[in-house]
Design a protein around this motif. Sequence first.
Motif, PDB file in Angstrom:
ATOM      1  N   GLN A  87       0.959  -1.189   0.162  1.00  0.00           N
ATOM      2  CA  GLN A  87       0.104  -0.121   0.032  1.00  0.00           C
ATOM      3  C   GLN A  87       0.900   1.267   0.080  1.00  0.00           C
ATOM      4  N   LYS A  88       0.244   2.337  -0.682  1.00  0.00           N
ATOM      5  CA  LYS A  88       0.960   3.736  -0.405  1.00  0.00           C
ATOM      6  C   LYS A  88       0.916   4.294   1.041  1.00  0.00           C
ATOM      7  N   LYS A  90       0.730   7.003   3.352  1.00  0.00           N
ATOM      8  CA  LYS A  90       0.380   8.632   3.219  1.00  0.00           C
ATOM      9  C   LYS A  90       1.607   9.315   3.812  1.00  0.00           C
ATOM     10  N   TYR A  95       6.049   3.038   0.397  1.00  0.00           N
ATOM     11  CA  TYR A  95       5.110   1.809   0.489  1.00  0.00           C
ATOM     12  C   TYR A  95       5.140   0.878   1.642  1.00  0.00           C
TER      13      TYR A  95
END
Length: 404
Positions: A87-88, A90, A95
Amino acid sequence: MGTCLTGILLMNSVCWAKFERASLGDCKVAALSWVFRKASIPWDWLLRVSVVLILKRYGITEGVLAFDESDRARSKSTKRIYKVYKQKHKGSGGYVNGQTIVLLLLVTSSITVPVGFFFYMPDPALKQWDKEDKRLKKSGIAKKDRPIKPERDSAYPTKTEIALGLLKEFKVAHSLIKIKGVLADALYGEKAFMDEAAKESGGSQVISQLRKNQNIEYRGRIRSVESYFNSINKGIDQIIRVRGGKEIKVTVSSARLKVSSHSKKRFVIALKYDGENYYRYLVATDLTWRTQDIIQAYTLRWLIEVFFEDWKLYEGWGREAKQLDEEGSSRGLILSLLFDHCLLLHPEQIARIESKLPAYTVGSLQRKSQMDVLLEFITSLLEFPDPGDKLKELGELIKSMCFN
């Protein structure tokens, strides 16, 4: 079950080793793990029955259903943690490995209750195909010479498919609850989801968002929703009331417009809260509602953010993922949500809500409950014939638990 929920209260984690230490060795890791994995507990029914209990206790007969998802970063070694994917992140822009949970919440005039969940993960085959397709396209390979897009594996449903499944399950489990509306963010603002959600909820209002560059049709001309509301239909200031009675200032404009991607007319609203610089664009299925009614309903979405903040900080699931595989993640999450239900049924929380006062925050209620546990411990200690000797005995036990 009571031991595990008390453990979450004290340790803010779903971790058997921590529960054993908190119980001073009275509850063993092996025993807790066996019950969690092997005991004949109807896990699929626990959350449903708990929801029924809460609705009955508060006399709730109607509410708004809201969908949202939460990402939780996990450790680098995640071979046995259920549906973990890249997942990215934030915060850093990089990642991480993490889990995504799609949650369904029932928002009422008095409380917000989590009523369903499902783990989301993108289809690995589709993800790999998309990555390779982009690489080949950048290299100048014609579309006819690139691999054909594979069919989606049913084991990896989309978020909109998950949301519709959760909606259907809620209708079956709680058929007597009137669904006044369905709320979802821009991810769910597509024609298929909104039409199907309206159908499944018995014709209820479905409210989502449009992106600013999505097209609408006005007097035979196609333009972006941002262009329409900035140049043709400018907003006016209004005062709206949110749950709890607080009044806030907003800038609003609205129209019943044909949304190009939906191929039909929708109720479209440009909404900007006081202090914001840019509009958000709401879209609703039922054209008979008033603008203010749609905005009032949409304000309930902020209560979901409050729930997520409390859930991640105080209710065990957000901090660690000690339980492995599908049953570990699902049952651990059920325990965490049941703990949230327990706090809604706390006597002081009930008294607060029934007196029409703002509910206690999860953090404050948890700290109070922790102090209650400490006082109960001290009271039981003083009941021994020789409290001093018992305290020394407990001290040695604590030392052995901490250093062994």
